[in-house]
Design a protein around this motif. Structure first.
Motif, PDB file in Angstrom:
ATOM      1  N   ASN A  55       1.453  55.705   0.041  1.00 20.91           N
ATOM      2  CA  ASN A  55       2.864  55.837  -0.310  1.00 20.91           C
ATOM      3  C   ASN A  55       3.708  56.043   0.948  1.00 20.91           C
ATOM      4  O   ASN A  55       3.204  56.432   1.994  1.00 20.91           O
ATOM      5  CB  ASN A  55       3.091  57.004  -1.275  1.00 20.91           C
ATOM      6  N   PRO A  95       3.903  71.018  -1.679  1.00 23.34           N
ATOM      7  CA  PRO A  95       3.359  69.882  -2.430  1.00 23.34           C
ATOM      8  C   PRO A  95       4.382  69.310  -3.409  1.00 23.34           C
ATOM      9  O   PRO A  95       5.162  70.045  -4.000  1.00 23.34           O
ATOM     10  CB  PRO A  95       2.179  70.470  -3.186  1.00 23.34           C
ATOM     11  N   LYS A  96       4.383  67.993  -3.517  1.00 25.95           N
ATOM     12  CA  LYS A  96       5.280  67.297  -4.441  1.00 25.95           C
ATOM     13  C   LYS A  96       4.520  66.175  -5.120  1.00 25.95           C
ATOM     14  O   LYS A  96       3.536  65.665  -4.576  1.00 25.95           O
ATOM     15  CB  LYS A  96       6.479  66.717  -3.684  1.00 25.95           C
ATOM     16  N   ALA A  97       4.995  65.773  -6.268  1.00 24.66           N
ATOM     17  CA  ALA A  97       4.399  64.638  -6.970  1.00 24.66           C
ATOM     18  C   ALA A  97       4.561  63.379  -6.131  1.00 24.66           C
ATOM     19  O   ALA A  97       5.577  63.182  -5.475  1.00 24.66           O
ATOM     20  CB  ALA A  97       5.062  64.459  -8.326  1.00 24.66           C
ATOM     21  N   GLY A  98       3.565  62.525  -6.141  1.00 21.13           N
ATOM     22  CA  GLY A  98       3.637  61.258  -5.418  1.00 21.13           C
ATOM     23  C   GLY A  98       3.110  61.315  -4.008  1.00 21.13           C
ATOM     24  O   GLY A  98       3.190  60.331  -3.282  1.00 21.13           O
ATOM     25  N   MET A  99       2.561  62.440  -3.588  1.00 18.87           N
ATOM     26  CA  MET A  99       1.982  62.537  -2.243  1.00 18.87           C
ATOM     27  C   MET A  99       0.584  61.946  -2.273  1.00 18.87           C
ATOM     28  O   MET A  99      -0.407  62.655  -2.425  1.00 18.87           O
ATOM     29  CB  MET A  99       1.921  63.989  -1.785  1.00 18.87           C
ATOM     30  N   LEU A 100       0.510  60.634  -2.153  1.00 18.07           N
ATOM     31  CA  LEU A 100      -0.766  59.926  -2.209  1.00 18.07           C
ATOM     32  C   LEU A 100      -0.886  58.992  -1.010  1.00 18.07           C
ATOM     33  O   LEU A 100       0.116  58.412  -0.572  1.00 18.07           O
ATOM     34  CB  LEU A 100      -0.872  59.108  -3.493  1.00 18.07           C
TER      35      LEU A 100
END
Length: 100
Positions: free
Chosen positions: A62, A54-59
């Motif tokens: 995107n 998991p990483k920030a910005g996985m929406l």
């Protein structure tokens, strides 16, 4: 006031289902939405599912870049994200659409 985008398929000879856009007003905004609708349906896409850390910005919505081993990198749009975790590790399952 709601906007309405008329949709035509093929070379413009087949009428598609209209798209109601309740939050857009004005001709310029509706034309932009119409262009987006055409672009979204113009390119065939492949659905890809992958698992990663998991990483920030996985929406959803995107853009993500894939680096498959032995293949050229590609870019796709995230359409779904789910996370799994146990006592030791966490992983993200990502659904992507990429152009063919």
């Amino acid at each position: 006031m709601a906007g309405l985008v008329e949709v035509y398929r093929g070379a413009g000879d087949r009428r598609g289902a209209d798209v109601e856009v309740p939050l857009l007003e004005g001709e310029a905004a509706l034309l932009e939405r119409g262009w987006a609708e055409m672009n979204d349906r113009a390119t065939p896409r492949e659905s890809v599912t992958t698992t990663c850390a998991p990483k920030a910005g996985m929406l959803p919505g995107n853009i993500a870049k894939g680096f498959p081993s032995g293949q050229a990198p590609w870019v796709g749009r995230i359409v779904s994200v789910s996370f799994t975790a146990d006592n030791v590790r966490c992983s993200a399952n990502i659904g992507l659409e990429r152009p063919l």
